[in-house]
Design a protein around this motif. Sequence first.
Motif, short mmCIF file in Angstrom:
data_model
loop_
_atom_site.label_atom_id
_atom_site.label_comp_id
_atom_site.label_asym_id
_atom_site.label_seq_id
_atom_site.Cartn_x
_atom_site.Cartn_y
_atom_site.Cartn_z
N MET A 1 0.31 -1.01 0.23
CA MET A 1 -0.11 -0.05 0.13
C MET A 1 1.39 1.32 0.36
SD MET A 1 -3.48 -0.48 2.00
CE MET A 1 -3.26 0.11 3.61
N SER A 2 0.40 2.30 -0.78
CA SER A 2 1.13 3.34 -0.59
C SER A 2 0.57 4.52 0.93
CB SER A 2 0.68 4.50 -1.42
OG SER A 2 -0.19 4.50 -1.70
N ARG A 3 2.07 5.11 0.51
CA ARG A 3 1.67 6.45 2.27
C ARG A 3 0.12 6.43 2.16
NH1 ARG A 3 6.51 9.18 4.63
NH2 ARG A 3 5.66 10.09 6.53
N ALA A 4 -0.24 7.18 1.08
CA ALA A 4 -1.52 8.24 0.70
C ALA A 4 -2.39 7.15 1.38
CB ALA A 4 -1.86 8.65 -0.34
N ALA A 5 -2.30 5.98 0.57
CA ALA A 5 -4.08 4.93 0.84
C ALA A 5 -3.62 4.78 2.83
CB ALA A 5 -3.36 3.65 0.30
N LYS A 6 -2.57 4.77 3.19
CA LYS A 6 -1.93 3.81 5.07
C LYS A 6 -2.69 5.74 5.89
CE LYS A 6 1.67 1.53 4.75
NZ LYS A 6 3.25 0.48 4.86
N ILE A 7 -2.43 6.76 4.84
CA ILE A 7 -2.78 7.72 6.09
C ILE A 7 -4.19 8.07 6.01
CG2 ILE A 7 -2.83 10.24 6.32
CD1 ILE A 7 -0.45 10.08 5.04
N THR A 8 -4.38 7.59 4.34
CA THR A 8 -6.18 7.59 4.10
C THR A 8 -7.08 6.64 5.36
OG1 THR A 8 -5.85 8.48 2.46
CG2 THR A 8 -8.07 7.69 3.03
#
Length: 90
Positions: free
Chosen positions: A1-8
Amino acid sequence: MSRAAKITFACSCLFAAGTIVFVHRSQELERESMYQGVIRDQERRSQQREQNIREFDETRALHAELVKAQPDVGAKPSSSEQAANSNMSK
């Protein structure tokens, strides 16, 4: 998973948890305020009952006083009352 997906995903989880906590707390406060309303109603009924009892006692005392002051309708008039009534009718 990308960093943005993890934050979201993390933000979404925190938002959902916060919403659940807020709703739960809101329900507890609402339940408490409703219970306080029941207590106020019971107190109001108790005060109303006490007032009704006082008014009933006052009315009963007034009734007893008025019954004492009123002449007895069913009793035979005394001889002095008979004489006064016969003098009035002439």
